[in-house]
Design a protein around this motif. Structure first.
Motif, short mmCIF file in Angstrom:
data_model
loop_
_atom_site.label_atom_id
_atom_site.label_comp_id
_atom_site.label_asym_id
_atom_site.label_seq_id
_atom_site.Cartn_x
_atom_site.Cartn_y
_atom_site.Cartn_z
N LEU A 45 -0.73 11.94 -4.41
CA LEU A 45 -2.17 11.93 -4.66
C LEU A 45 -2.73 10.55 -4.40
O LEU A 45 -2.17 9.55 -4.85
CB LEU A 45 -2.45 12.33 -6.12
N VAL A 46 -3.86 10.51 -3.68
CA VAL A 46 -4.56 9.25 -3.43
C VAL A 46 -6.04 9.50 -3.72
O VAL A 46 -6.62 10.48 -3.23
CB VAL A 46 -4.38 8.77 -1.97
N GLY A 47 -6.63 8.64 -4.51
CA GLY A 47 -8.05 8.77 -4.84
C GLY A 47 -8.90 7.91 -3.93
O GLY A 47 -8.44 6.91 -3.38
N VAL A 52 -17.54 7.53 -0.47
CA VAL A 52 -16.79 8.77 -0.30
C VAL A 52 -15.88 8.85 -1.52
O VAL A 52 -15.04 7.98 -1.73
CB VAL A 52 -15.96 8.80 1.01
N ARG A 53 -16.08 9.90 -2.33
CA ARG A 53 -15.36 10.00 -3.60
C ARG A 53 -14.56 11.29 -3.65
O ARG A 53 -15.00 12.32 -3.13
CB ARG A 53 -16.34 10.01 -4.77
N GLY A 54 -13.41 11.21 -4.29
CA GLY A 54 -12.59 12.39 -4.48
C GLY A 54 -11.12 12.07 -4.37
O GLY A 54 -10.70 10.93 -4.58
N ASN A 55 -10.34 13.10 -4.03
CA ASN A 55 -8.89 12.97 -4.00
C ASN A 55 -8.31 13.63 -2.76
O ASN A 55 -8.85 14.61 -2.26
CB ASN A 55 -8.28 13.64 -5.23
N ILE A 56 -7.18 13.09 -2.33
CA ILE A 56 -6.41 13.66 -1.25
C ILE A 56 -5.02 13.95 -1.84
O ILE A 56 -4.47 13.11 -2.56
CB ILE A 56 -6.23 12.67 -0.07
N ALA A 57 -4.47 15.11 -1.53
CA ALA A 57 -3.11 15.45 -1.97
C ALA A 57 -2.29 15.83 -0.75
O ALA A 57 -2.61 16.79 -0.05
CB ALA A 57 -3.15 16.60 -2.98
N TYR A 58 -1.25 15.05 -0.49
CA TYR A 58 -0.30 15.34 0.58
C TYR A 58 0.82 16.15 -0.07
O TYR A 58 1.49 15.65 -0.99
CB TYR A 58 0.23 14.04 1.18
N ASN A 59 1.03 17.37 0.37
CA ASN A 59 1.89 18.31 -0.33
C ASN A 59 2.93 18.87 0.63
O ASN A 59 2.60 19.29 1.74
CB ASN A 59 0.98 19.44 -0.88
N MET A 60 4.20 18.85 0.22
CA MET A 60 5.28 19.32 1.08
C MET A 60 6.49 19.72 0.24
O MET A 60 6.56 19.37 -0.94
CB MET A 60 5.67 18.23 2.08
N ILE A 113 -9.60 2.96 -1.78
CA ILE A 113 -8.58 3.97 -2.09
C ILE A 113 -7.70 3.46 -3.22
O ILE A 113 -7.54 2.25 -3.41
CB ILE A 113 -7.73 4.35 -0.85
N SER A 114 -7.12 4.41 -3.96
CA SER A 114 -6.21 4.05 -5.05
C SER A 114 -4.78 3.93 -4.52
O SER A 114 -4.47 4.34 -3.40
CB SER A 114 -6.26 5.13 -6.14
N THR A 115 -3.94 3.39 -5.35
CA THR A 115 -2.50 3.38 -5.06
C THR A 115 -2.00 4.82 -5.13
O THR A 115 -2.39 5.57 -6.02
CB THR A 115 -1.78 2.52 -6.12
N PRO A 116 -1.14 5.24 -4.21
CA PRO A 116 -0.63 6.61 -4.25
C PRO A 116 0.16 6.89 -5.53
O PRO A 116 0.89 6.02 -6.03
CB PRO A 116 0.30 6.69 -3.04
N SER A 117 0.01 8.10 -6.05
CA SER A 117 0.80 8.58 -7.18
C SER A 117 1.61 9.77 -6.69
O SER A 117 1.07 10.66 -6.02
CB SER A 117 -0.10 9.03 -8.33
N MET A 118 2.89 9.80 -7.02
CA MET A 118 3.75 10.88 -6.56
C MET A 118 4.19 11.73 -7.74
O MET A 118 4.56 11.21 -8.78
CB MET A 118 4.99 10.31 -5.86
N ASN A 148 -4.52 18.19 1.58
CA ASN A 148 -5.61 18.77 0.80
C ASN A 148 -6.68 17.71 0.61
O ASN A 148 -6.41 16.65 0.05
CB ASN A 148 -5.07 19.26 -0.55
N ILE A 149 -7.88 18.01 1.07
CA ILE A 149 -8.96 17.03 1.12
C ILE A 149 -10.09 17.49 0.22
O ILE A 149 -10.79 18.47 0.52
CB ILE A 149 -9.46 16.86 2.58
N GLY A 150 -10.25 16.79 -0.89
CA GLY A 150 -11.31 17.12 -1.84
C GLY A 150 -12.22 15.92 -2.04
O GLY A 150 -12.16 15.25 -3.07
N VAL A 151 -13.01 15.60 -1.02
CA VAL A 151 -13.91 14.44 -1.09
C VAL A 151 -15.35 14.86 -0.83
O VAL A 151 -15.61 15.91 -0.25
CB VAL A 151 -13.48 13.32 -0.10
N GLU A 152 -16.26 14.00 -1.28
CA GLU A 152 -17.68 14.22 -1.04
C GLU A 152 -18.35 12.86 -0.89
O GLU A 152 -17.83 11.85 -1.34
CB GLU A 152 -18.30 15.01 -2.20
N LYS A 153 -19.50 12.87 -0.25
CA LYS A 153 -20.27 11.63 -0.14
C LYS A 153 -20.90 11.36 -1.49
O LYS A 153 -21.41 12.25 -2.14
CB LYS A 153 -21.34 11.73 0.94
N GLY A 154 -20.83 10.08 -1.89
CA GLY A 154 -21.33 9.73 -3.22
C GLY A 154 -22.50 8.91 -3.20
O GLY A 154 -23.10 8.10 -2.97
#
Length: 154
Positions: A45-47, A52-60, A113-118, A148-154
């Motif tokens: 997960l990266v915020g 541009v606000r929200g979260n990205i989740a790289y999932n595998m 962007i935030s530091t990635p969390s796994m 997974n892209i969950g962002v929006e313009k802020g």
């Protein structure tokens, strides 16, 4: 969701993955999902914040994570998802998201962007967005990576 919020991630993926040794990137399914990402085994997960606000989740799957980590380490066998493989995948998520942030800045949007969390495991869901988000399935060499892209313009 606005394509202008998705395209920087697609462009970042196609720019960064070949730099770390990935030979082939193909698009799979694109779908809209609601709020939660269900883990396939490894989720990074990266915020994003500011304009541009929200979260990205790289999932595998864990197998996919080991395979991608092996590619990043010039083919060195990765038989278990150990600290080195975890570090490689976290760095990959960081590189792709940072590259997307640069592409957003070229559109005049300021992004941090935030530091990635796994998170490792199968039986969990992560709330990515309070609304719908886009799930983009990619074929990365012989493995599936879901972005997974969950962002929006802020």
């Amino acid at each position: 969701m606005d394509a202008n919020l998705i395209n920087p991630f697609v462009d970042a993926i196609t720019q960064v993955l070949p730099q770390v040794g990935v030979q082939a990137i193909g698009r799979g399914k694109i779908s809209a999902k609601e709020q939660f990402v269900e883990s396939k085994g490894v989720t990074i997960l990266v915020g994003m914040s500011k304009q541009v606000r929200g979260n990205i989740a790289y999932n595998m799957t864990e197998q996919a994570a080991c395979s991608i980590a092996s590619t990043m380490m010039m083919g060195m066998p990765v038989n278990s998802f150990d600290d080195m493989a975890q570090s490689a995948l976290s760095e990959l998520a960081n590189m792709v998201t940072a590259n997307a942030a640069i592409l957003f800045s070229q559109q005049g949007l300021e992004v941090d962007i935030s530091t990635p969390s796994m998170v490792i495991g199968h039986d969990f869901k992560a709330k990515l967005s309070s609304a719908k988000f886009i799930a983009l399935e990619l074929q990365v060499d012989s493995e599936i990576l879901e972005v997974n892209i969950g962002v929006e313009k802020g």
